[in-house]
Design a protein around this motif. Structure first.
Motif, PDB file in Angstrom:
ATOM      1  N   UNK A   1       0.837  -1.204   0.000  1.00  8.17           N
ATOM      2  CA  UNK A   1       0.000   0.000   0.000  1.00  8.17           C
ATOM      3  C   UNK A   1       0.870   1.252   0.000  1.00  8.17           C
ATOM      4  N   UNK A   2       1.949   1.239   0.793  1.00  6.71           N
ATOM      5  CA  UNK A   2       2.764   2.454   0.853  1.00  6.71           C
ATOM      6  C   UNK A   2       3.525   2.688  -0.450  1.00  6.71           C
ATOM      7  N   UNK A   3       3.741   1.619  -1.240  1.00  9.13           N
ATOM      8  CA  UNK A   3       4.344   1.816  -2.565  1.00  9.13           C
ATOM      9  C   UNK A   3       3.290   1.917  -3.652  1.00  9.13           C
ATOM     10  N   UNK A   4       2.028   1.948  -3.252  1.00  5.48           N
ATOM     11  CA  UNK A   4       0.900   2.023  -4.183  1.00  5.48           C
ATOM     12  C   UNK A   4       0.896   0.862  -5.184  1.00  5.48           C
ATOM     13  N   UNK A   5       1.210  -0.329  -4.679  1.00 10.86           N
ATOM     14  CA  UNK A   5       1.105  -1.523  -5.525  1.00 10.86           C
ATOM     15  C   UNK A   5       0.063  -2.440  -4.879  1.00 10.86           C
ATOM     16  N   UNK A   6      -0.912  -2.875  -5.662  1.00 12.67           N
ATOM     17  CA  UNK A   6      -1.912  -3.787  -5.113  1.00 12.67           C
ATOM     18  C   UNK A   6      -1.395  -5.212  -5.263  1.00 12.67           C
ATOM     19  N   UNK A   7      -0.580  -5.670  -4.327  1.00 11.68           N
ATOM     20  CA  UNK A   7      -0.053  -7.035  -4.465  1.00 11.68           C
ATOM     21  C   UNK A   7      -1.021  -8.055  -3.872  1.00 11.68           C
ATOM     22  N   UNK A   8      -0.697  -9.320  -4.056  1.00 14.83           N
ATOM     23  CA  UNK A   8      -1.603 -10.405  -3.658  1.00 14.83           C
ATOM     24  C   UNK A   8      -1.765 -10.465  -2.138  1.00 14.83           C
ATOM     25  N   UNK A   9      -0.799  -9.920  -1.412  1.00 14.96           N
ATOM     26  CA  UNK A   9      -0.866  -9.995   0.045  1.00 14.96           C
ATOM     27  C   UNK A   9      -1.914  -9.054   0.638  1.00 14.96           C
ATOM     28  N   UNK A  10      -2.358  -8.077  -0.136  1.00 11.99           N
ATOM     29  CA  UNK A  10      -3.387  -7.168   0.394  1.00 11.99           C
ATOM     30  C   UNK A  10      -4.713  -7.901   0.625  1.00 11.99           C
ATOM     31  N   UNK A  11      -5.286  -8.562  -0.403  1.00  8.73           N
ATOM     32  CA  UNK A  11      -6.517  -9.308  -0.106  1.00  8.73           C
ATOM     33  C   UNK A  11      -6.321 -10.411   0.933  1.00  8.73           C
ATOM     34  N   UNK A  12      -5.128 -11.025   0.962  1.00 13.49           N
ATOM     35  CA  UNK A  12      -4.884 -12.071   1.955  1.00 13.49           C
ATOM     36  C   UNK A  12      -4.907 -11.473   3.366  1.00 13.49           C
TER      37      UNK A  12
ATOM     38  N   UNK B   1      10.970  -7.491 -12.879  1.00 16.94           N
ATOM     39  CA  UNK B   1       9.811  -8.032 -13.582  1.00 16.94           C
ATOM     40  C   UNK B   1       8.785  -8.399 -12.521  1.00 16.94           C
ATOM     41  N   UNK B   2       7.572  -7.911 -12.703  1.00 23.57           N
ATOM     42  CA  UNK B   2       6.525  -8.209 -11.743  1.00 23.57           C
ATOM     43  C   UNK B   2       6.136  -9.675 -11.877  1.00 23.57           C
ATOM     44  N   UNK B   3       5.899 -10.343 -10.789  1.00 28.55           N
ATOM     45  CA  UNK B   3       5.523 -11.741 -10.976  1.00 28.55           C
ATOM     46  C   UNK B   3       4.029 -11.878 -11.271  1.00 28.55           C
ATOM     47  N   UNK B   4       3.729 -13.043 -11.793  1.00 24.56           N
ATOM     48  CA  UNK B   4       2.410 -13.298 -12.356  1.00 24.56           C
ATOM     49  C   UNK B   4       1.292 -13.047 -11.350  1.00 24.56           C
ATOM     50  N   UNK B   5       1.477 -13.565 -10.131  1.00 26.07           N
ATOM     51  CA  UNK B   5       0.435 -13.457  -9.118  1.00 26.07           C
ATOM     52  C   UNK B   5       0.149 -11.999  -8.772  1.00 26.07           C
ATOM     53  N   UNK B   6       1.222 -11.197  -8.644  1.00 24.68           N
ATOM     54  CA  UNK B   6       1.021  -9.799  -8.289  1.00 24.68           C
ATOM     55  C   UNK B   6       0.324  -9.020  -9.402  1.00 24.68           C
ATOM     56  N   UNK B   7       0.642  -9.365 -10.664  1.00 28.74           N
ATOM     57  CA  UNK B   7       0.028  -8.594 -11.743  1.00 28.74           C
ATOM     58  C   UNK B   7      -1.467  -8.894 -11.850  1.00 28.74           C
ATOM     59  N   UNK B   8      -1.865 -10.105 -11.479  1.00 25.78           N
ATOM     60  CA  UNK B   8      -3.292 -10.434 -11.565  1.00 25.78           C
ATOM     61  C   UNK B   8      -4.031  -9.929 -10.326  1.00 25.78           C
TER      62      UNK B   8
ATOM     63  N   UNK C   1      -6.833 -17.613  -1.270  1.00 28.61           N
ATOM     64  CA  UNK C   1      -5.955 -18.672  -0.794  1.00 28.61           C
ATOM     65  C   UNK C   1      -5.484 -19.552  -1.943  1.00 28.61           C
ATOM     66  N   UNK C   2      -6.435 -20.060  -2.713  1.00 33.18           N
ATOM     67  CA  UNK C   2      -6.080 -20.949  -3.821  1.00 33.18           C
ATOM     68  C   UNK C   2      -5.237 -20.214  -4.848  1.00 33.18           C
ATOM     69  N   UNK C   3      -5.608 -18.958  -5.088  1.00 36.78           N
ATOM     70  CA  UNK C   3      -4.862 -18.141  -6.045  1.00 36.78           C
ATOM     71  C   UNK C   3      -3.416 -17.995  -5.614  1.00 36.78           C
ATOM     72  N   UNK C   4      -3.240 -17.730  -4.316  1.00 37.09           N
ATOM     73  CA  UNK C   4      -1.890 -17.510  -3.807  1.00 37.09           C
ATOM     74  C   UNK C   4      -1.102 -18.798  -3.714  1.00 37.09           C
TER      75      UNK C   4
ATOM     76  N   UNK D   1      15.730 -19.449  -7.566  1.00 37.29           N
ATOM     77  CA  UNK D   1      14.464 -19.336  -6.836  1.00 37.29           C
ATOM     78  C   UNK D   1      13.283 -19.389  -7.802  1.00 37.29           C
ATOM     79  N   UNK D   2      12.081 -19.388  -7.238  1.00 41.87           N
ATOM     80  CA  UNK D   2      10.885 -19.592  -8.043  1.00 41.87           C
ATOM     81  C   UNK D   2      10.659 -18.458  -9.040  1.00 41.87           C
ATOM     82  N   UNK D   3      10.969 -17.232  -8.645  1.00 37.52           N
ATOM     83  CA  UNK D   3      10.756 -16.113  -9.563  1.00 37.52           C
ATOM     84  C   UNK D   3      11.525 -16.298 -10.872  1.00 37.52           C
ATOM     85  N   UNK D   4      12.698 -16.919 -10.754  1.00 39.80           N
ATOM     86  CA  UNK D   4      13.532 -17.103 -11.939  1.00 39.80           C
ATOM     87  C   UNK D   4      12.809 -17.920 -13.014  1.00 39.80           C
TER      88      UNK D   4
END
Lengths: 785, 60
Positions: A229-240, A406-413, A454-457, A480-483
């Motif tokens: 939120x402070x970086x103004x990015x809606x990442x997957x952890x916000x809804x979680x 590069x933004x990862x897939x989960x965060x972009x969705x 949950x399932x999405x994440x 790592x997984x991002x790679x």
């Protein structure tokens, strides 16, 4: 053919044997004798031919007598005892464990030695009155287990493994199990006397137990959401985080005001599954290092020549104009000028060049080369940090850590996802507030709970974690997984030439001149066998005739020049042009001239050999990727490369290490770049690229900092790995679709105000488990073929 | 039925004991190397009776 009892190499020579056991060389035989004397020959019972050939070390570890260096290497030391942990790359089987843990039988000074097999390390406790660190290392080397000690070992403590995640999972698992049991009576909603009597105890216990789950286990989600939120990015952890918070608050309110049983079971289950996904994604290869810089390659100390003899000095203390002694097989740590001795410098892990370069005195030598022909004396021109190669690490790319943006897939969705659920919750809240405010609160919280992704994440961590494991089993080690996600986005592949497309261990040998008869070749091969020079060994392996024991007189090997000998009536000389008296031709490559009976017959030319299937790999990749070959060499091989590689491959020559880095940087303005390289001269380019793959003949020892370490034998499989990465991302997208369907079903219950604890408790684990099964099965199927 | 307070209390105490035991074992580093001990336990009396030939399973 008989194989060596110690190391398993072929024994061509039958002369070295003890009681029907053959040995390939004196080194192996000596190890056997040492072990036999101490009654440690069970070593050979656990595994067949477990050993490795010991290297000749001589004075190499003289620097370990320095008190300063001992203090840096040991993890504990007092007047009587010292503890040190050493990395031993040759550890490979159960025999190794056995012998290394029984070292106290060889020397009483060693108290205990404990092997960590996955890390390939041994921890020694020894009495420093009886045995010094140097003696321990030399003892290990004498039986073929030479430790690998580098400059890196002296700099500060190793990073401690962060165990917080393990504790978080443990707490969540513990609470999840107990809460599930305690909430069972609530599911049936029966008005039974005893159940009603005790439900307050059960609810109270669940509330108390859930507190550590929310505030300790799920802590990182709140932190990450706050950062987002402070970086103004809606990442997957916000809804979680929102889902967890709403679940907890609503459950506490329900229990305190005696409205209902709350959703503690769903809450703890959710956190447990999410953390499990995180844990699964974390696959680490302890024995590999993805963060190496030149310090991991360089020795700790060098021998300085002063007025009163030789002295070992730490590398940092080298000054300009110092005279240094570099022994056989030692690394040149700084840029310098050759003063005396025969230099034959192997630059294989700087440039990937397979053949050593011969240098005359007065020539400039660059840091990073390994001397391969006797001792040389050098004068320092630049200090360590200022040397040509090490300067590369001064570049900005190495200063900032992991900024690959590069933004990862989960965060972009999740951006759209978060906005969608917030809209639905608001609309539903407004709609229901006209009917009943109580229900409105119920519905809004239910929407936020059920939409908790949950399932999405979970889909990305499990898919990527599984593919990481599969890659690892196939010797393709991903950091790592991002790679893996980055790998799927690549559209341009840049290859280094020497060492990457060519092999560092084999060179192509061709002969020019008057053909040699079979007898002459046999004589040549027999003489080559007596020489230890790397070029002799390469040529020995190449000659297609059998070795024969011959009467040899006047054998003389001039280091860095060649070999002269007389066999029967024939005088034989081979080596450099000046040595045999031939005219040096115009070729730049390494040649060995042969002279028989005062007549120059011809020469063998050693060239870098291209890896198997280079052209197949390129043609497999060409339709989907832009391909570039980036080389530090001159363009002598342009014609050949143009012939074997697809037409649209770009070939760039004369690239210095910094040029390679800049080339990648320029490409990145419009492309997503994968760099495939090997030596330290590619380190900058590997770091700058979106994904850097380092190819290595021996993955345990040499590889510059990168994202992926790949066994050189697997080069031909590169297109497969690229395809797997792409398909994995597709699987993740499919599983996103599946989890949206679950969300839709859940949303129906939430919007109609029918979300009871039972429905939530069934829907959440069900969706999570099906997603996990789906992605694991799919990724396994994908790589099965 | 007051016995339920005791049974639940006991069950939670037992669970917490295992929980603490696990945390302790992680802290002491038991899970850092899960492979070597499995090989180590197969080594037995080789040193006492060096003549005895014993083949153990190969673990590469």
């Amino acid at each position: 053919m008989d194989v060596c009892y110690h190391c398993g190499n072929d024994c061509e020579d039958k002369s070295l044997k003890i009681e029907q056991k053959y040995f390939c060389c004196n080194g192996c035989k000596t190890v056997f004798e040492i072990l036999n004397q101490s009654e440690l020959n069970c070593y050979y019972d656990f595994e067949k031919t477990p050993g490795s050939i010991p290297n000749d070390i001589k004075e190499k570890y003289g620097y370990l007598d320095h008190q300063e260096i001992i203090e840096k290497l040991t993890s504990f030391s007092d007047e009587t005892t010292e503890v040190v942990q050493l990395y031993i790359p040759t550890i490979h089987c159960s025999s190794c464990i056995w012998i290394l843990e029984n070292l106290h039988k060889l020397n009483d000074g060693i108290v205990t030695s404990t092997v960590n097999f996955p890390d390939k390390t041994v921890r020694f406790t020894y009495k420093n009155q009886e045995i010094s660190l140097r003696k321990v290392v030399e003892l290990m080397s004498s039986i073929g287990y030479e430790p690998y000690i580098s400059l890196d070992d002296t700099e500060g403590a190793k990073n401690k493994v962060d165990k917080t995640l393990i504790y978080q999972v443990t707490v969540a698992a513990f609470v999840f199990g107990n809460v599930m049991l305690l909430s069972f009576p609530e599911y049936f909603e029966v008005d039974e006397y005893w159940l009603n009597q005790y439900k307050y105890v059960f609810r109270g216990l669940m509330l108390v137990m859930s507190i550590p789950v929310v505030f300790f286990s799920a802590r990182d989600y709140f932190i990450s959401a706050y950062k987002g939120i402070s970086h103004r990015i809606l990442n997957i952890d916000i809804p979680i985080a929102l889902g967890i918070a709403v679940l907890f608050v609503r459950s506490v309110v329900e229990v305190l005001f005696d409205i209902g049983g709350g959703f503690f079971d769903s809450l703890t289950g959710l956190v447990f599954f999410l953390l499990l996904g995180k844990f699964f994604q974390k696959k680490t290869y302890n024995y590999l290092s993805f963060e190496r810089d030149y310090k991991s390659y360089f020795p700790i100390a060098v021998t300085k020549i002063c007025e009163n003899g030789e002295e070992s000095i730490p590398l940092q203390n080298i000054k300009k104009r110092d005279r240094l002694l570099i022994r056989n097989e030692e690394l040149i740590p700084v840029d310098c000028i050759l003063i005396s001795g025969n230099a034959s410098i192997d630059y294989s892990f700087v440039t990937g060049e397979a053949v050593p370069v011969e240098k005359e005195s007065g020539a400039k030598l660059f840091a990073g080369g390994k001397q391969t022909a006797g001792a040389i004396e050098i004068e320092v021109v630049e200090t360590i940090e200022q040397s040509y190669l090490t300067q590369l690490w001064g570049n900005d790319v190495f200063a900032k850590k992991s900024t690959k943006s590069i933004k990862n897939l989960t965060d972009s969705i999740s951006k759209y996802f978060t906005m969608a659920i917030l809209t639905i919750a608001t609309v539903a809240g407004i709609y229901w507030s006209f009917i009943d405010v109580g229900i409105a609160v119920n519905v809004v919280t239910a929407v936020l709970i059920i939409a908790c992704p949950c399932a999405l994440a979970l889909s990305a961590p499990f898919a990527l974690g599984n593919i990481l494991r599969i890659f690892g089993l196939r010797k393709f080690y991903v950091k790592n997984a991002d790679t893996v996600e980055h790998l799927a986005k690549i559209d341009t592949i840049v290859f280094d030439k020497t060492g990457t497309l060519t092999s560092t261990s084999n060179s192509e040998i061709s002969y020019t001149g008057t053909a040699l008869t079979k007898e002459e070749q046999v004589i040549l091969k027999s003489l080559l066998r007596m020489s230890n020079h790397p070029l002799s060994r390469a040529l020995y392996a190449y000659l297609p005739v059998a070795y024969k024991k011959l009467e040899v007189q006047d054998f003389e090997e001039v280091l860095g020049k060649g070999v002269a000998a007389t066999v029967g009536e024939m005088s034989v000389k081979f080596g450099a042009a000046s040595f045999v008296g031939a005219n040096k031709g115009s070729t730049n490559s390494t040649v060995i001239y042969v002279r028989l009976n005062e007549q120059v017959k011809g020469y063998y030319e050693l060239k870098n050999q291209y890896r198997e299937k280079v052209s197949q790999v390129f043609s497999a990749l060409a339709p989907n990727y832009k391909l570039v070959v980036l080389s530090g060499d001159n363009d002598g091989e342009r014609a050949y490369l143009e012939e074997i590689l697809p037409k649209n491959t770009e070939l760039v020559f004369h690239q210095k290490p910094e040029d390679k880095l800049d080339f990648i940087k320029n490409l990145q303005e419009s492309k997503c770049v994968l760099m495939v390289g090997d030596g330290l001269n590619d380190a900058g380019a590997l770091m700058q690229s979106n994904v850097g793959i380092s190819i290595s003949e021996n993955i345990n020892v040499f590889s510059p900092a990168c994202d992926i370490i790949m066994d050189a034998k697997l080069f031909r499989k590169l297109p497969d790995f690229m395809r797997y990465a792409k398909k994995t991302v597709l699987i993740i997208k499919m599983s996103f679709g599946l989890s949206f369907m679950y969300n839709l079903v859940g949303m129906y219950f939430a919007l109609t105000g029918m979300l009871t604890p039972v429905v939530a408790a069934i829907l959440m684990p069900l969706s999570s488990i099906t997603i996990v099964i789906f992605v694991t099965l799919c990724t396994n199927l994908l790589t099965k073929k | 039925m007051e016995v339920i307070y005791i049974t639940i209390g006991v069950s939670i105490i037992v669970a917490v004991m295992f929980f603490i035991a696990f945390i302790k074992s992680v802290k002491s580093g038991q899970y850092e190397d899960t492979y070597t001990p499995s090989v180590r336990m197969l080594f037995d009396d080789e040193l006492v009776k060096p003549t005895k030939k014993k083949k153990t399973n190969n673990n590469q």
